[in-house]
Design a protein around this motif. Structure first.
Motif, PDB file in Angstrom:
ATOM      1  N   GLU A 190       0.815  -1.210   0.000  1.00 16.75           N
ATOM      2  CA  GLU A 190       0.000   0.000   0.000  1.00 16.75           C
ATOM      3  C   GLU A 190       0.848   1.259   0.000  1.00 16.75           C
ATOM      4  N   ASP A 191       2.070   1.183   0.561  1.00 12.21           N
ATOM      5  CA  ASP A 191       2.920   2.377   0.587  1.00 12.21           C
ATOM      6  C   ASP A 191       3.772   2.529  -0.672  1.00 12.21           C
ATOM      7  N   GLY A 192       3.622   1.618  -1.625  1.00 14.81           N
ATOM      8  CA  GLY A 192       4.337   1.727  -2.888  1.00 14.81           C
ATOM      9  C   GLY A 192       5.619   0.938  -2.965  1.00 14.81           C
ATOM     10  N   SER A 193       6.138   0.459  -1.842  1.00 17.48           N
ATOM     11  CA  SER A 193       7.284  -0.454  -1.905  1.00 17.48           C
ATOM     12  C   SER A 193       6.814  -1.766  -2.523  1.00 17.48           C
ATOM     13  N   PHE A 194       7.762  -2.584  -2.990  1.00 16.64           N
ATOM     14  CA  PHE A 194       7.339  -3.765  -3.735  1.00 16.64           C
ATOM     15  C   PHE A 194       8.345  -4.899  -3.616  1.00 16.64           C
ATOM     16  N   TYR A 195       7.831  -6.104  -3.875  1.00 10.53           N
ATOM     17  CA  TYR A 195       8.615  -7.330  -3.848  1.00 10.53           C
ATOM     18  C   TYR A 195       8.693  -7.902  -5.263  1.00 10.53           C
ATOM     19  N   VAL A 196       9.847  -8.466  -5.606  1.00  9.24           N
ATOM     20  CA  VAL A 196      10.032  -9.144  -6.882  1.00  9.24           C
ATOM     21  C   VAL A 196      10.479 -10.575  -6.614  1.00  9.24           C
ATOM     22  N   SER A 197       9.789 -11.539  -7.219  1.00 11.57           N
ATOM     23  CA  SER A 197      10.255 -12.927  -7.154  1.00 11.57           C
ATOM     24  C   SER A 197      11.199 -13.158  -8.331  1.00 11.57           C
ATOM     25  N   ASP A 198      12.407 -13.608  -8.017  1.00 11.52           N
ATOM     26  CA  ASP A 198      13.506 -13.677  -8.987  1.00 11.52           C
ATOM     27  C   ASP A 198      14.234 -14.996  -8.801  1.00 11.52           C
ATOM     28  N   GLY A 199      13.958 -15.975  -9.554  1.00 15.85           N
ATOM     29  CA  GLY A 199      12.819 -16.328 -10.325  1.00 15.85           C
ATOM     30  C   GLY A 199      13.219 -17.663 -10.928  1.00 15.85           C
ATOM     31  N   TYR A 200      13.555 -17.662 -12.196  1.00 14.28           N
ATOM     32  CA  TYR A 200      14.020 -18.874 -12.873  1.00 14.28           C
ATOM     33  C   TYR A 200      15.524 -19.067 -12.681  1.00 14.28           C
ATOM     34  N   LYS A 235      13.016  -7.104  -1.872  1.00 17.92           N
ATOM     35  CA  LYS A 235      12.138  -5.973  -1.599  1.00 17.92           C
ATOM     36  C   LYS A 235      12.839  -4.676  -1.973  1.00 17.92           C
ATOM     37  N   PHE A 236      12.062  -3.784  -2.616  1.00 15.15           N
ATOM     38  CA  PHE A 236      12.545  -2.471  -3.025  1.00 15.15           C
ATOM     39  C   PHE A 236      11.655  -1.395  -2.404  1.00 15.15           C
ATOM     40  N   SER A 237      12.220  -0.203  -2.213  1.00 14.81           N
ATOM     41  CA  SER A 237      11.428   0.932  -1.760  1.00 14.81           C
ATOM     42  C   SER A 237      10.546   1.446  -2.902  1.00 14.81           C
ATOM     43  N   LYS A 238       9.721   2.411  -2.594  1.00 12.90           N
ATOM     44  CA  LYS A 238       8.804   2.966  -3.587  1.00 12.90           C
ATOM     45  C   LYS A 238       9.543   3.508  -4.804  1.00 12.90           C
ATOM     46  N   ASP A 239      10.738   4.083  -4.591  1.00  5.50           N
ATOM     47  CA  ASP A 239      11.494   4.662  -5.702  1.00  5.50           C
ATOM     48  C   ASP A 239      12.434   3.666  -6.366  1.00  5.50           C
ATOM     49  N   GLY A 240      12.376   2.385  -5.966  1.00  7.50           N
ATOM     50  CA  GLY A 240      13.182   1.364  -6.602  1.00  7.50           C
ATOM     51  C   GLY A 240      14.519   1.096  -5.939  1.00  7.50           C
ATOM     52  N   THR A 241      14.721   1.624  -4.747  1.00  7.51           N
ATOM     53  CA  THR A 241      15.965   1.364  -4.016  1.00  7.51           C
ATOM     54  C   THR A 241      15.947  -0.028  -3.403  1.00  7.51           C
ATOM     55  N   TYR A 242      17.015  -0.766  -3.601  1.00  7.27           N
ATOM     56  CA  TYR A 242      17.124  -2.117  -3.028  1.00  7.27           C
ATOM     57  C   TYR A 242      17.116  -2.027  -1.502  1.00  7.27           C
ATOM     58  N   LEU A 243      16.279  -2.872  -0.861  1.00  8.44           N
ATOM     59  CA  LEU A 243      16.188  -2.872   0.602  1.00  8.44           C
ATOM     60  C   LEU A 243      16.787  -4.142   1.203  1.00  8.44           C
ATOM     61  N   PHE A 244      16.265  -5.297   0.822  1.00 11.55           N
ATOM     62  CA  PHE A 244      16.788  -6.562   1.334  1.00 11.55           C
ATOM     63  C   PHE A 244      16.245  -7.695   0.486  1.00 11.55           C
ATOM     64  N   GLU A 245      16.749  -8.895   0.737  1.00  6.70           N
ATOM     65  CA  GLU A 245      16.277 -10.074   0.015  1.00  6.70           C
ATOM     66  C   GLU A 245      16.368 -11.288   0.918  1.00  6.70           C
ATOM     67  N   TRP A 246      15.688 -12.371   0.516  1.00  5.32           N
ATOM     68  CA  TRP A 246      15.842 -13.646   1.202  1.00  5.32           C
ATOM     69  C   TRP A 246      15.629 -14.789   0.221  1.00  5.32           C
ATOM     70  N   GLY A 247      16.122 -15.953   0.632  1.00  7.21           N
ATOM     71  CA  GLY A 247      15.936 -17.156  -0.173  1.00  7.21           C
ATOM     72  C   GLY A 247      17.201 -17.608  -0.869  1.00  7.21           C
ATOM     73  N   LYS A 248      17.270 -18.896  -1.099  1.00  2.00           N
ATOM     74  CA  LYS A 248      18.308 -19.515  -1.915  1.00  2.00           C
ATOM     75  C   LYS A 248      17.740 -20.811  -2.477  1.00  2.00           C
ATOM     76  N   PHE A 249      18.482 -21.450  -3.390  1.00  2.00           N
ATOM     77  CA  PHE A 249      17.988 -22.673  -3.990  1.00  2.00           C
ATOM     78  C   PHE A 249      17.950 -23.790  -2.964  1.00  2.00           C
ATOM     79  N   GLY A 250      16.816 -24.510  -2.903  1.00  2.00           N
ATOM     80  CA  GLY A 250      16.673 -25.635  -1.986  1.00  2.00           C
ATOM     81  C   GLY A 250      15.220 -25.925  -1.711  1.00  2.00           C
ATOM     82  N   ASN A 251      14.971 -26.879  -0.818  1.00  2.00           N
ATOM     83  CA  ASN A 251      13.598 -27.255  -0.486  1.00  2.00           C
ATOM     84  C   ASN A 251      13.283 -27.135   0.999  1.00  2.00           C
ATOM     85  N   LYS A 252      14.151 -26.480   1.755  1.00  5.73           N
ATOM     86  CA  LYS A 252      13.867 -26.232   3.169  1.00  5.73           C
ATOM     87  C   LYS A 252      12.984 -24.991   3.298  1.00  5.73           C
ATOM     88  N   LYS A 253      12.515 -24.741   4.498  1.00  8.59           N
ATOM     89  CA  LYS A 253      11.688 -23.559   4.742  1.00  8.59           C
ATOM     90  C   LYS A 253      12.486 -22.302   4.399  1.00  8.59           C
TER      91      LYS A 253
END
Length: 337
Positions: A171-181, A188-206
């Motif tokens: 709602e505040d304009g920040s956004f998430y991108v799933s990346d991907g193949y 996650k990026f701020s409303k103006d497209g500034t990189y904020l943080f990320e999570w995840g790596k290849f695997g099948n754990k939580k």
């Protein structure tokens, strides 16, 4: 009389126990208390000279119109795909959700391989292009407002994507991108497209992914990810902390998710090809927001339409379902009855 009462009591208890066991065997699909979704025939109403192509991304604007991101005549057959020329035809279409008529189309000579689409609260249209390795933000008239990523250059840093799949805007304009193949992360990026943080790596754990393919948010800011090749839905808080998951145990791939924030429902779609390479098709799943399954239909029942391969899903304010079928190159509408 005492013996007779005891006998009746024993029979009653036995009946209740047996009834509970039978109820436990009932599946969600067999429930007598489910909402009914009916496929709308001959929707949408497309012109004879219009090629929809693979409708990979769907969104809804504030007027309730369907926004479809589609590939026209483009087919994804080889890798890499960045060398393929731009699609000459229009790739974004606005469709009246009631009549199925196309209200507007644009997006020619802009994209190589359309994939995900999101419409934010201001009717801005966000898309991902796997061939360009980029994310774009347009206004509702098709004017470009923001571009993230370097055209035709893949990477895994804060400035690059590797075949990004989907976007979800807060709602505040920040956004998430799933990346991907190519990568296995959510950024996650701020409303103006500034990189904020990320999570995840290849695997099948939580918290790990094998193609994070679709993404959406609930009204509390929780993030839901369709973890395609792990065949599951994962739920995270706004910071990427794991909350819950639902594991699909019957098919191969879980393609996309969407949230109905009016009724607090989570929806997902899957796809199944059996061991003999026979296409079985897709199912639609409905859950509560804790990923408890409520309803399932499609190839497994309550559906008389053609075999489909659903790639994206949207729910309108009336609870109707829209799915993009990349097997039949069509969009299907299911009315809630």
């Amino acid at each position: 009389m005492k013996l007779k009462r005891n006998g009746s009591l024993i029979l009653l208890i036995a009946f209740l126990i047996l009834g509970c066991k039978n109820a436990e065997k009932k599946t969600v699909k067999e429930s007598d208390n489910y909402d009914s979704y009916v496929l709308v025939n001959d929707w949408p109403n497309l012109p004879n000279n219009f090629t929809l192509g693979s409708p990979t991304g769907l969104g809804l604007d504030s007027k309730g119109n369907i926004i479809a991101f589609h590939r026209s005549g483009r087919v994804w057959e080889t890798m890499p795909i960045s060398h393929i020329p731009l699609i000459k035809e229009n790739t974004i279409s606005v469709i009246d959700s009631k009549t199925g008529k196309i209200l507007n189309s644009w997006g020619s000579n802009l994209f190589i391989m359309p994939h995900g689409l999101e419409v934010d609260n201001d009717d801005n249209i966000w898309v991902t292009d796997c061939g360009l390795h980029q994310v774009f933000k347009f206004d509702s008239s098709g004017n470009l407002l923001m571009t993230l990523g370097e055209a035709k250059v893949s990477g895994n840093d804060s400035q690059h994507f590797n075949l990004p799949t989907d976007i979800a805007v807060t709602e505040d304009g920040s956004f998430y991108v799933s990346d991907g193949y190519g990568n296995s992360r959510v950024i996650k990026f701020s409303k103006d497209g500034t990189y904020l943080f990320e999570w995840g790596k290849f695997g099948n754990k939580k918290g790990e992914f094998n193609i994070p393919h679709g993404i959406d948010l609930d009204k509390n800011g929780n993030v839901y990810v369709a973890d395609r090749e792990n065949n599951r839905i994962q739920k995270f808080d706004a910071k990427g902390n794991f909350i819950a998951l639902w594991q699909n145990g019957t098919t191969d791939q879980l393609y996309s998710v969407t949230i109905d924030n009016h009724k607090n429902h989570l929806f997902g779609i899957d796809y199944w090809i059996d061991n003999d390479s026979i296409i079985k098709g897709s199912d639609i799943f409905r859950f509560d927001l804790d990923a408890n399954l409520q309803l399932q239909f499609g190839r497994t029942g309550f559906y008389n339409g053609p075999i489909a391969r659903y790639h994206d899903i949207q729910i309108d304010n009336e609870g109707n379902i829209f799915v993009g079928d990349i097997l039949g190159n069509r969009i299907q509408k299911f009315e809630l009855k």
